[in-house]
Design a protein around this motif. Structure first.
Motif, PDB file in Angstrom:
ATOM      1  N   UNK A 104       0.808  -1.222   0.000  1.00 18.33           N
ATOM      2  CA  UNK A 104       0.000   0.000   0.000  1.00 18.33           C
ATOM      3  C   UNK A 104       0.842   1.273   0.000  1.00 18.33           C
ATOM      4  N   UNK A 105       2.154   1.150   0.117  1.00 15.49           N
ATOM      5  CA  UNK A 105       3.032   2.327   0.154  1.00 15.49           C
ATOM      6  C   UNK A 105       3.053   3.005  -1.211  1.00 15.49           C
ATOM      7  N   UNK A 106       2.923   4.341  -1.212  1.00 10.97           N
ATOM      8  CA  UNK A 106       2.915   5.116  -2.462  1.00 10.97           C
ATOM      9  C   UNK A 106       3.770   6.366  -2.289  1.00 10.97           C
ATOM     10  N   UNK A 107       4.230   6.956  -3.409  1.00 12.87           N
ATOM     11  CA  UNK A 107       4.945   8.236  -3.322  1.00 12.87           C
ATOM     12  C   UNK A 107       4.114   9.276  -2.582  1.00 12.87           C
ATOM     13  N   UNK A 108       4.776  10.051  -1.739  1.00 12.45           N
ATOM     14  CA  UNK A 108       4.084  11.035  -0.918  1.00 12.45           C
ATOM     15  C   UNK A 108       3.925  10.591   0.519  1.00 12.45           C
ATOM     16  N   UNK A 109       4.041   9.290   0.786  1.00 12.44           N
ATOM     17  CA  UNK A 109       3.967   8.807   2.162  1.00 12.44           C
ATOM     18  C   UNK A 109       5.155   9.328   2.970  1.00 12.44           C
ATOM     19  N   UNK A 110       4.960   9.399   4.280  1.00 12.27           N
ATOM     20  CA  UNK A 110       5.965   9.956   5.190  1.00 12.27           C
ATOM     21  C   UNK A 110       6.636   8.846   5.980  1.00 12.27           C
ATOM     22  N   UNK A 111       7.933   9.014   6.228  1.00 15.99           N
ATOM     23  CA  UNK A 111       8.696   8.047   7.015  1.00 15.99           C
ATOM     24  C   UNK A 111       8.983   8.649   8.389  1.00 15.99           C
ATOM     25  N   UNK A 112       8.459   8.007   9.411  1.00 17.91           N
ATOM     26  CA  UNK A 112       8.768   8.371  10.791  1.00 17.91           C
ATOM     27  C   UNK A 112       9.861   7.444  11.312  1.00 17.91           C
ATOM     28  N   UNK A 113      10.727   7.973  12.130  1.00 15.62           N
ATOM     29  CA  UNK A 113      11.746   7.153  12.769  1.00 15.62           C
ATOM     30  C   UNK A 113      11.505   7.108  14.264  1.00 15.62           C
ATOM     31  N   UNK A 114      11.524   5.910  14.851  1.00 15.63           N
ATOM     32  CA  UNK A 114      11.429   5.779  16.303  1.00 15.63           C
ATOM     33  C   UNK A 114      12.851   5.605  16.845  1.00 15.63           C
ATOM     34  N   UNK A 115      13.168   6.390  17.859  1.00 17.51           N
ATOM     35  CA  UNK A 115      14.530   6.394  18.392  1.00 17.51           C
ATOM     36  C   UNK A 115      14.943   5.020  18.908  1.00 17.51           C
ATOM     37  N   UNK A 116      16.201   4.697  18.671  1.00 18.61           N
ATOM     38  CA  UNK A 116      16.778   3.476  19.242  1.00 18.61           C
ATOM     39  C   UNK A 116      17.247   3.770  20.661  1.00 18.61           C
ATOM     40  N   UNK A 117      17.579   2.727  21.392  1.00 13.90           N
ATOM     41  CA  UNK A 117      18.117   2.886  22.740  1.00 13.90           C
ATOM     42  C   UNK A 117      19.642   2.883  22.731  1.00 13.90           C
TER      43      UNK A 117
ATOM     44  N   UNK B 220      -1.511   0.473  16.464  1.00 16.17           N
ATOM     45  CA  UNK B 220      -1.559   1.138  15.159  1.00 16.17           C
ATOM     46  C   UNK B 220      -1.652   0.128  14.030  1.00 16.17           C
ATOM     47  N   UNK B 221      -0.950  -0.986  14.178  1.00 13.39           N
ATOM     48  CA  UNK B 221      -1.012  -2.045  13.167  1.00 13.39           C
ATOM     49  C   UNK B 221      -2.417  -2.636  13.103  1.00 13.39           C
TER      50      UNK B 221
ATOM     51  N   UNK C  21      -0.287   9.086  14.400  1.00 14.74           N
ATOM     52  CA  UNK C  21       0.697   8.039  14.678  1.00 14.74           C
ATOM     53  C   UNK C  21       1.776   8.548  15.630  1.00 14.74           C
ATOM     54  N   UNK C  22       2.258   9.753  15.393  1.00 13.29           N
ATOM     55  CA  UNK C  22       3.299  10.320  16.262  1.00 13.29           C
ATOM     56  C   UNK C  22       2.787  10.495  17.679  1.00 13.29           C
ATOM     57  N   UNK C  23       1.569  11.005  17.808  1.00 12.10           N
ATOM     58  CA  UNK C  23       0.983  11.219  19.125  1.00 12.10           C
ATOM     59  C   UNK C  23       0.832   9.897  19.883  1.00 12.10           C
ATOM     60  N   UNK C  24       0.372   8.866  19.186  1.00 11.92           N
ATOM     61  CA  UNK C  24       0.210   7.568  19.836  1.00 11.92           C
ATOM     62  C   UNK C  24       1.559   7.014  20.285  1.00 11.92           C
ATOM     63  N   UNK C  25       2.556   7.058  19.412  1.00 11.19           N
ATOM     64  CA  UNK C  25       3.859   6.484  19.731  1.00 11.19           C
ATOM     65  C   UNK C  25       4.520   7.240  20.886  1.00 11.19           C
ATOM     66  N   UNK C  26       4.411   8.558  20.865  1.00 10.64           N
ATOM     67  CA  UNK C  26       4.994   9.341  21.958  1.00 10.64           C
ATOM     68  C   UNK C  26       4.250   9.072  23.264  1.00 10.64           C
ATOM     69  N   UNK C  27       2.929   8.867  23.170  1.00  8.56           N
ATOM     70  CA  UNK C  27       2.157   8.521  24.355  1.00  8.56           C
ATOM     71  C   UNK C  27       2.535   7.167  24.922  1.00  8.56           C
ATOM     72  N   UNK C  28       3.080   6.303  24.059  1.00 12.41           N
ATOM     73  CA  UNK C  28       3.530   4.980  24.495  1.00 12.41           C
ATOM     74  C   UNK C  28       4.974   5.002  24.985  1.00 12.41           C
ATOM     75  N   UNK C  29       5.570   6.203  25.051  1.00 16.03           N
ATOM     76  CA  UNK C  29       6.909   6.329  25.599  1.00 16.03           C
ATOM     77  C   UNK C  29       8.027   6.372  24.577  1.00 16.03           C
TER      78      UNK C  29
END
Length: 363
Positions: A174-187, A238-239, A318-326
């Motif tokens: 389902x990925x198409x041009x214009x989609x955004x890539x978020x990165x979740x920080x590593x430890x 989210x999945x 998505x960002x709000x959910x992930x940040x809310x999950x720590x």
């Protein structure tokens, strides 16, 4: 003259020590019980009930991995309480990338002579990782093999099985041009690139007990042994709500080689290096090994442990959910039309480079 009758113990293998270890880790396994598995040890095989776990039309997804030469640092420093988390993370994070919920885990611990204190610490950390990932530790194997390993050495491998409803498998289609890539920080460095890390340490004569600038009160060994972050609990909602188009676990091959694995043939990922600051441990390694930016991007996670590809309208949610999950989240790039691959580019001042640079990998 008759020879003394030999026993397994005479050959260097203690059945009693193995039995004592299994007995001691039983409560650890029990602590990972979840719907579908009681996490009891002692049988010839572990059983998992998919129906009890709530699946209607599931597909099974399996992954296996190890911790690699990060174990050498654990052995050298006597710090064994995190490598089991690494082991679970390397498998469980690979499952969530395909939309699968990790269900159960089995480990393999091999050594020359069983040290129950060390083995117990390792298995305790495996149980910790399983709790973080939400999967049950339902079995494993402890192998005592004299002559195969140097004194004090051991190796680890793990096997994890997950499930996903057929309609929710993440394929990246389902990925198409214009989609955004978020990165979740590593430890931190996680569990890849440690052969190069160890080479740099040897070249620079660094002491793992040193407290270097930028690491606060932690020693170099503690920073390098920081366990791999497990992203399952943060990503699974989210999945399941179908808010994510694709995920890439940034392991061996770094950003350059892992993101293309989830892209359609006509999509190209463009990562902008200035969108996040390179963590101090990677700057130290880059300086110590005089490593070029493109080599950094294909060897290490460089501070991004998971790439999340979403439609533009889902970025905020998505960002709000992930940040809310720590989690710590960066918007690191976008999808463009082009050959399946990844380009990391930009004014990478934080990557110890005073020039614009571009590294591209096409699948």
């Amino acid at each position: 003259m008759s020879q003394k009758p030999l026993t397994y113990a005479d050959a260097g293998v203690s059945i009693d020590a193995g039995n004592a270890l299994v007995k001691s880790i039983g409560p650890l396994a029990k602590s990972t019980a979840r719907a579908g598995a009681d996490a009891q040890l002692g049988g010839f095989g572990g059983v998992f009930d998919l129906k009890a776990a709530g699946y209607a039309d599931p597909l099974l997804v399996a992954a296996n991995d190890g911790v690699g030469t990060k174990l050498k640092l654990a052995i050298e420093t006597g710090r064994h309480d995190g490598v089991g988390i690494d082991l679970v993370a390397m498998c469980a994070n690979d499952l969530i990338v395909q939309g699968a919920e990790p269900l159960f885990f089995l480990d393999y611990y091999a050594t020359g002579k069983l040290d129950n204190e060390v083995a117990g610490a390792v298995v305790a950390s495996i149980a910790d990782g399983c709790r973080q990932a939400g999967c049950a530790l339902i079995g494993g194997e402890t192998a005592e093999m004299p002559g195969m390993y140097a004194d004090g050495d051991y190796d680890l491998a793990g096997f994890c099985v997950g499930a996903v409803e057929r309609a929710r498998v993440l394929t990246g289609a389902a990925i198409t041009p214009g989609d955004i890539i978020l990165g979740i920080a590593s430890s931190g460095v996680h569990s890849n690139g440690f052969s190069l890390v160890r080479r740099i340490i040897a070249r620079q004569h660094w002491n793992l007990d040193e407290r270097l600038p930028g690491f606060g009160d932690r020693t170099l060994g503690e920073v390098l042994l920081e366990p791999t972050r497990i992203y399952v609990r943060a990503l699974l909602p989210l999945v399941q709500e179908e808010q994510i188009k694709g995920l890439a676990h940034i392991t061996g091959g770094g950003l350059l080689e892992n993101i293309p694995r989830v892209l359609p043939e006509t999509c190209h990922a463009v990562i902008e290096a200035e969108r996040w600051e390179l963590p101090a441990i990677f700057s130290l390694l880059q300086d110590g090994g005089n490593i070029a930016p493109d080599e950094m991007a294909r060897t290490f996670n460089c501070g991004v442990g998971m790439a999340v590809i979403v439609a533009p309208e889902q970025v905020g949610r998505a960002s709000q959910h992930l940040e809310g999950a720590g989690e710590t989240v960066f918007e690191i790039g976008r999808i463009e039309g082009g050959p399946q691959g990844c380009t990391v580019a930009g004014q990478a001042g934080s990557w110890n480079s005073s020039r614009d640079w571009s590294a591209t990998h096409n699948a």
